[in-house]
Design a protein around this motif. Structure first.
Motif, PDB file in Angstrom:
ATOM      1  N   ALA A  13     -36.133  28.036 -22.848  1.00  0.00           N
ATOM      2  CA  ALA A  13     -37.172  27.493 -21.963  1.00  0.00           C
ATOM      3  C   ALA A  13     -37.835  26.225 -22.498  1.00  0.00           C
ATOM      4  CB  ALA A  13     -38.220  28.548 -21.631  1.00  0.00           C
ATOM      5  N   ALA A  14     -37.234  25.605 -23.499  1.00  0.00           N
ATOM      6  CA  ALA A  14     -37.791  24.344 -24.003  1.00  0.00           C
ATOM      7  C   ALA A  14     -37.426  23.168 -23.114  1.00  0.00           C
ATOM      8  CB  ALA A  14     -37.320  24.083 -25.436  1.00  0.00           C
ATOM      9  N   GLY A  15     -36.450  23.346 -22.226  1.00  0.00           N
ATOM     10  CA  GLY A  15     -36.107  22.283 -21.287  1.00  0.00           C
ATOM     11  C   GLY A  15     -34.737  21.663 -21.476  1.00  0.00           C
ATOM     12  N   LYS A  16     -33.845  22.323 -22.186  1.00  0.00           N
ATOM     13  CA  LYS A  16     -32.531  21.737 -22.452  1.00  0.00           C
ATOM     14  C   LYS A  16     -31.756  21.451 -21.161  1.00  0.00           C
ATOM     15  CE  LYS A  16     -31.594  25.097 -25.397  1.00  0.00           C
ATOM     16  NZ  LYS A  16     -32.883  25.794 -25.608  1.00  0.00           N
ATOM     17  N   ASP A  17     -31.717  22.419 -20.251  1.00  0.00           N
ATOM     18  CA  ASP A  17     -31.004  22.202 -18.982  1.00  0.00           C
ATOM     19  C   ASP A  17     -31.665  21.109 -18.146  1.00  0.00           C
ATOM     20  OD1 ASP A  17     -29.007  24.145 -19.359  1.00  0.00           O
ATOM     21  OD2 ASP A  17     -30.273  25.735 -18.553  1.00  0.00           O
ATOM     22  N   THR A  18     -32.968  21.135 -18.078  1.00  0.00           N
ATOM     23  CA  THR A  18     -33.706  20.177 -17.253  1.00  0.00           C
ATOM     24  C   THR A  18     -33.566  18.757 -17.794  1.00  0.00           C
ATOM     25  OG1 THR A  18     -35.267  21.948 -16.748  1.00  0.00           O
ATOM     26  CG2 THR A  18     -35.968  19.713 -16.223  1.00  0.00           C
ATOM     27  N   VAL A  19     -33.654  18.603 -19.099  1.00  0.00           N
ATOM     28  CA  VAL A  19     -33.508  17.271 -19.705  1.00  0.00           C
ATOM     29  C   VAL A  19     -32.067  16.785 -19.563  1.00  0.00           C
ATOM     30  CG1 VAL A  19     -33.619  15.973 -21.880  1.00  0.00           C
ATOM     31  CG2 VAL A  19     -35.502  17.508 -21.236  1.00  0.00           C
ATOM     32  N   THR A  20     -31.097  17.679 -19.671  1.00  0.00           N
ATOM     33  CA  THR A  20     -29.703  17.293 -19.469  1.00  0.00           C
ATOM     34  C   THR A  20     -29.485  16.772 -18.050  1.00  0.00           C
ATOM     35  OG1 THR A  20     -28.929  18.876 -21.126  1.00  0.00           O
ATOM     36  CG2 THR A  20     -27.300  18.104 -19.524  1.00  0.00           C
ATOM     37  N   ALA A  21     -30.050  17.455 -17.073  1.00  0.00           N
ATOM     38  CA  ALA A  21     -29.934  17.001 -15.684  1.00  0.00           C
ATOM     39  C   ALA A  21     -30.579  15.625 -15.518  1.00  0.00           C
ATOM     40  CB  ALA A  21     -30.582  18.014 -14.741  1.00  0.00           C
ATOM     41  N   ASN A 160     -43.723  20.088 -22.661  1.00  0.00           N
ATOM     42  CA  ASN A 160     -44.917  20.390 -21.874  1.00  0.00           C
ATOM     43  C   ASN A 160     -45.837  19.173 -21.785  1.00  0.00           C
ATOM     44  OD1 ASN A 160     -45.318  20.975 -24.735  1.00  0.00           O
ATOM     45  ND2 ASN A 160     -47.410  21.484 -24.142  1.00  0.00           N
ATOM     46  N   GLU A 161     -45.550  18.132 -22.562  1.00  0.00           N
ATOM     47  CA  GLU A 161     -46.378  16.921 -22.560  1.00  0.00           C
ATOM     48  C   GLU A 161     -45.696  15.737 -21.890  1.00  0.00           C
ATOM     49  OE1 GLU A 161     -47.608  16.075 -26.561  1.00  0.00           O
ATOM     50  OE2 GLU A 161     -48.772  17.927 -26.717  1.00  0.00           O
ATOM     51  N   LYS A 162     -44.373  15.789 -21.750  1.00  0.00           N
ATOM     52  CA  LYS A 162     -43.614  14.699 -21.133  1.00  0.00           C
ATOM     53  C   LYS A 162     -42.771  15.255 -19.996  1.00  0.00           C
ATOM     54  CE  LYS A 162     -42.997  11.624 -25.116  1.00  0.00           C
ATOM     55  NZ  LYS A 162     -43.793  10.545 -24.614  1.00  0.00           N
ATOM     56  N   SER A 163     -42.594  14.455 -18.983  1.00  0.00           N
ATOM     57  CA  SER A 163     -41.740  14.874 -17.869  1.00  0.00           C
ATOM     58  C   SER A 163     -40.282  14.877 -18.320  1.00  0.00           C
ATOM     59  CB  SER A 163     -41.906  13.913 -16.689  1.00  0.00           C
ATOM     60  OG  SER A 163     -41.277  12.669 -16.984  1.00  0.00           O
ATOM     61  N   PRO A 164     -39.430  15.619 -17.620  1.00  0.00           N
ATOM     62  CA  PRO A 164     -37.999  15.581 -17.954  1.00  0.00           C
ATOM     63  C   PRO A 164     -37.463  14.147 -17.919  1.00  0.00           C
ATOM     64  CG  PRO A 164     -38.437  17.407 -16.483  1.00  0.00           C
ATOM     65  CD  PRO A 164     -39.715  16.610 -16.576  1.00  0.00           C
TER      66      PRO A 164
END
Length: 179
Positions: A13-21, A160-164
């Motif tokens: 849930a740290a954002g790996k999938d979201t940042v990859t997208a 949580n501080e920066k957008s994807p």
């Protein structure tokens, strides 16, 4: 051209999938290096296979990193990474164990890996994990608690501080300067 890959490290849930997208929206050369997976649970983002197939690749020396979590076996295989690089992509690999990073850099020394630590506070991770409703909330929270912070990374981002998009732009800028 230099062979470059992006390694996104962090807990569930740290954002790996979201940042990859977000990376792939910025530049279509970024491509998720889908890990092999044998076992139950989520299938999106993985190349589903059997434990026997992973064992065969491992015996042939083609598995870079292998781990077990959530009652499944996950493996990163060198042929898939090479296939992505040969096609002109920048592979984006997700890992949550520091040992995997060491194994990857030893097994694929021809690839320059940009190491990005993605992180968020536990309460944010729990909120994201619960919202996913994958049915293994407790196991994912336990995995968050077991994930170690890295001693060093090329880039550290608090999702949580920066957008994807902001995270992806920071990573892309760093990669672009090295291509």
């Amino acid at each position: 051209m230099t062979a470059i890959g992006v390694l996104l490290y962090g807990p569930p849930a740290a954002g790996k999938d979201t940042v990859t997208a977000a990376l792939s929206h910025i530049d279509s050369r970024y491509r998720l290096a889908q890990r092999l997976k044998a076992g139950p649970g989520r299938t999106a983002g993985y190349r589903m296979t059997t434990i026997e197939a992973i064992d065969d690749l491992d015996a042939a020396g083609k598995i870079v990193w292998r781990n077990s979590r959530y009652d499944a076996v996950y493996a990163t295989d060198l042929p898939h990474l090479e296939e992505l690089l040969d096609a002109g992509y920048v592979p984006v690999l997700h890992l949550g164990q520091p040992e995997g990073i060491d194994a990857l850099t030893r097994s694929a020394p021809s690839i320059t890996w940009i190491l990005v630590e993605l992180w968020c506070p536990r309460d944010v991770a729990v909120e994201r994990i619960v919202a996913r409703a994958t049915g293994d909330t407790e196991a994912r929270i336990a995995a968050y608690d077991q994930t170690k912070r890295l001693a060093t990374a090329d880039i550290r981002l608090l999702t949580n501080e920066k957008s994807p998009r902001d995270c992806a732009e920071k990573i892309h800028s760093y990669v672009r300067d090295r291509l």
